[in-house]
Scaffold this motif. Structure first.
Motif, PDB file in Angstrom:
ATOM      1  N   ASN A 120      81.346 -65.702 -74.794  1.00  0.00           N
ATOM      2  CA  ASN A 120      80.415 -66.175 -73.812  1.00  0.00           C
ATOM      3  C   ASN A 120      79.696 -67.448 -73.923  1.00  0.00           C
ATOM      4  O   ASN A 120      79.366 -68.196 -72.943  1.00  0.00           O
ATOM      5  CB  ASN A 120      79.310 -65.071 -73.270  1.00  0.00           C
ATOM      6  N   ARG A 123      82.266 -69.977 -72.545  1.00  0.00           N
ATOM      7  CA  ARG A 123      82.267 -69.717 -71.468  1.00  0.00           C
ATOM      8  C   ARG A 123      81.234 -70.683 -70.690  1.00  0.00           C
ATOM      9  O   ARG A 123      81.479 -71.238 -69.756  1.00  0.00           O
ATOM     10  CB  ARG A 123      81.802 -68.479 -70.976  1.00  0.00           C
ATOM     11  N   ALA A 148      74.313 -67.202 -71.281  1.00  0.00           N
ATOM     12  CA  ALA A 148      75.341 -66.652 -72.367  1.00  0.00           C
ATOM     13  C   ALA A 148      75.100 -65.032 -72.549  1.00  0.00           C
ATOM     14  O   ALA A 148      75.645 -64.251 -72.716  1.00  0.00           O
ATOM     15  CB  ALA A 148      75.815 -67.375 -73.625  1.00  0.00           C
ATOM     16  N   LEU A 151      75.308 -62.500 -69.960  1.00  0.00           N
ATOM     17  CA  LEU A 151      76.698 -62.346 -69.756  1.00  0.00           C
ATOM     18  C   LEU A 151      77.226 -61.346 -70.856  1.00  0.00           C
ATOM     19  O   LEU A 151      78.186 -60.640 -70.513  1.00  0.00           O
ATOM     20  CB  LEU A 151      77.401 -63.523 -69.566  1.00  0.00           C
TER      21      LEU A 151
END
Ligand code: ADP
Ligand code: MG
Length: 240
Positions: A120, A123, A148, A151
């Protein structure tokens, strides 16, 4: 995914939400706009029961949060929330910030939590910051760590309350870019924001609130581009 019905919320004598009805479908992005004090934060906070509604119902992912029998902790795990203030733990590294709730709340193993955290952080574009501490990061980077962290819990929906309002202007873009990519990936999102260009570009629907009610809602191009309500027009003329 989110269904709010006749939601009322009072603080003492002050009625802050005065009958809100709102649905957010799976994969939909709804931006909530409106003047300060109109009840936007209270609405978001009622959607994950950080505030207890005075009356009305809130259903998230098929579970009625306002049912007294509801296991609120279980539901809240399915709802990610990102605030204006990032609220990272200053004494923990970026990696630890993103693993701690996974371990304590979801009881994931250290290895699994770390793997999910790294994925994450990647990401949100911060794979290289795992060992940094919050104070070593810019506000925009800290906010991306906060995203993050949310998530990593595997939420069904993400709620954002003015996620870029505390940031220097040059740092806003990176955070909005992460949010845009989440939208593209199909995340269900409710976003309170003053970023009208983001709302125009990313929102499937824009909701304008004033005085604890939804005054106008519809596609961004209509609500922001061609508002029909006088109060919406006045608000937009001040912020655009
Ligand atoms: P917005 O996010 O649109 O600026 P808020 O939802 O934060 O609006 O606040 C709406 C109104 O509710 C404001 O008048 C605010 O002062 C009041 N309010 C919010 N939270 C509380 C609280 N915990 N206790 C008392 N009043 C509150
Ligand atoms: Mg607010």
């Amino acid at each position: 995914m989110i269904e709010v019905r006749d939601l009322h919320k009072s603080f003492g004598d002050l009625e802050v939400l005065r009958g809100i009805d709102l649905e957010v479908g799976a994969g939909e992005v709804v931006c909530v706009i409106g003047p300060s004090g109109s009840g936007k934060s209270t609405l978001l906070r009622c959607v994950n029961l950080l505030e207890q509604p005075t009356s009305g119902t809130v259903v998230v992912d098929g579970v009625e949060l306002t049912d007294p029998e509801c296991d609120i902790d279980a539901v809240r795990r399915r709802i990610g929330m990102v605030f204006q203030q990032f609220n990272l733990f200053p004494h923990l590294s970026v990696l630890a910030n993103v693993t701690v709730a996974q371990r304590k709340v979801l009881r994931r193993s250290a290895a699994e939590a770390e793997k999910t955290a790294r994925a994450n952080l990647e990401r949100v574009g911060l794979a290289d910051k795992v060992d940094a501490y919050p104070a070593q990061l810019s506000g925009g980077q800290q906010q991306r760590v906060a995203i993050a962290r949310a998530l990593a819990m595997g939420p069904a929906v993400m709620l954002f309350d003015e996620p870029t309002s505390a940031l220097d202007p040059e740092l806003v873009g990176d955070v909005l870019a992460v949010m845009r990519s989440l939208a593209v990936e199909g995340m269900t999102m409710m976003v309170v924001t003053h970023e009208m260009s983001f709302a125009r570009e990313v929102a499937d629907r824009v909701v304008f609130m004033d005085g604890g009610v939804i005054v106008e809602e519809g596609p961004a191009a209509e609500v922001i581009g061609a508002p029909v309500n006088e109060r919406t027009r006045t608000f937009l003329s001040r912020v655009l």
